[in-house]
Design an enzyme around this catalytic site. Structure first.
Site, short mmCIF file in Angstrom:
data_model
loop_
_atom_site.label_atom_id
_atom_site.label_comp_id
_atom_site.label_asym_id
_atom_site.label_seq_id
_atom_site.Cartn_x
_atom_site.Cartn_y
_atom_site.Cartn_z
N ASN A 87 40.68 2.43 -23.04
CA ASN A 87 39.64 0.76 -22.53
C ASN A 87 39.79 0.42 -23.13
O ASN A 87 39.56 -0.70 -23.19
CB ASN A 87 39.02 1.13 -21.20
CG ASN A 87 38.44 -0.54 -20.78
OD1 ASN A 87 39.10 -0.72 -20.34
ND2 ASN A 87 37.00 -0.36 -21.46
N TYR A 153 50.17 -8.39 -27.33
CA TYR A 153 49.25 -8.64 -26.08
C TYR A 153 50.33 -7.68 -25.07
O TYR A 153 50.35 -6.61 -24.09
CB TYR A 153 47.93 -8.87 -25.36
CG TYR A 153 47.55 -8.52 -23.99
CD1 TYR A 153 46.18 -8.45 -24.69
CD2 TYR A 153 47.88 -8.76 -23.08
CE1 TYR A 153 45.49 -7.74 -23.83
CE2 TYR A 153 47.04 -7.97 -21.92
CZ TYR A 153 46.12 -7.58 -22.26
OH TYR A 153 44.94 -7.24 -21.25
N THR A 188 36.24 -11.18 -16.65
CA THR A 188 34.70 -10.55 -17.55
C THR A 188 35.04 -11.30 -18.95
O THR A 188 35.83 -12.05 -19.62
CB THR A 188 35.86 -8.61 -18.60
OG1 THR A 188 37.13 -9.33 -18.64
CG2 THR A 188 35.82 -8.56 -17.76
#
Ligand code: NAD
Length: 247
Positions: A87, A153, A188
């Site tokens: 993760n 990314y 987050t």
């Protein structure tokens, strides 16, 4: 899930922390791993204070030796490895391709893509010893589509989806299921530390559901993929994105 052992990378924060807590609530032994030991210790303490079983281990997933250490220490402590959640990840630079710094490109690929490969490279032999297991790799909606100024990314997350399919094909008969999860924008520190309120509001609008996702919502999908309930699921990519990819 009771008594099964899991490794979760990047479990000191955000989505990884939510997965670690949910797994512990199911009675699993959880290895809470992060490059930041302090945050891993904090989450581990929250789990053990509630009666859960967890240990914290420091590992930088972009270093193969540290991925190997993580599996070795897990086997030393819990004797087996059943579930791994790769993760940990970073956002990377925000620049168009022609201006994207080469060192930033290398960094985001090394952590977000090579880190997943290094993880599986050591996790799979450990799982083969107990004749099976489940791996869940954290991709993103940006493993399916592009996003302006996010080439590193986006490329890494597309790579994670392909790598997941490959590992799934290679180990399907050996009872290791390998799947990828693709969250939309989830609230987050990865987002809240890097974006202004106006940017976050604009991002919300990209999700037909009209809000950002919660780490716990992603954790529920990961738990299902890790469990026997998903026994016929391998090589899959599951988006969890409030409708983002349906537009
Ligand atoms: P986060 O920043 O809250 O947590 C990431 C954790 O990974 C941190 O604790 C950090 O210390 C750790 N980490 C960073 N580099 C590391 C390394 N080299 N080795 C080990 N640990 C490292 O982020 P998050 O939002 O929870 O993201 C978790 C995963 O979910 C990432 O792979 C991210 O790309 C993915 N994701 C997040 C979102 C989102 O909107 N938040 C959306 C799609 C996918």
């Amino acid at each position: 899930m009771k008594g099964k052992t899991s490794i979760i990378t990047g479990a000191g924060s955000g989505i990884g922390a939510a997965i670690a807590k949910l797994f512990a609530e199911q009675g699993m032994n959880v290895v809470v791993s992060d490059i930041d030991l302090k945050s891993a210790n904090k989450i581990t303490k929250q789990i053990t204070n509630k009666g859960g079983k967890a240990i914290a281990l420091e590992a930088d997933i972009s270093k193969p030796a540290e991925c190997e250490y993580l599996v070795k220490e897990t086997l030393k402590k819990y004797k087996r490895l059943d579930v791994a959640v790769n993760n940990a990840g970073i956002g990377g630079a925000q620049k168009p391709v022609g201006e994207y710094p080469i060192d930033e490109w290398q960094k985001v690929i090394e952590i977000n893509l090579s880190g997943v490969f290094y993880g599986m490279h050591y996790q799979i032999p450990a799982m083969l010893k107990n004749k099976g297991g489940a791996i869940i790799n954290m991709a993103s909606i940006l493993g399916q589509v592009g996003a302006v100024n996010s080439s590193g990314y986006v490329a890494a997350k597309h790579g994670v989806v392909g790598l997941t399919q490959n590992a799934a094909l290679e180990y399907a008969k050996k009872k290791i299921r390998v799947n990828a999860v693709g969250p939309g924008y989830i609230k987050t520190p990865l987002l809240t530390d890097n974006l202004e309120k106006e940017q976050l509001d604009a991002i919300k609008e990209l999700h037909p559901i009209g809000r950002l996702g919660k780490p716990q919502e992603v954790a529920e999908l990961v738990l299902w993929l890790a469990s026997e309930k998903a026994s016929f699921v391998t090589g899959a990519y599951y988006n969890i994105d409030g409708g983002y990819l349906a537009r």
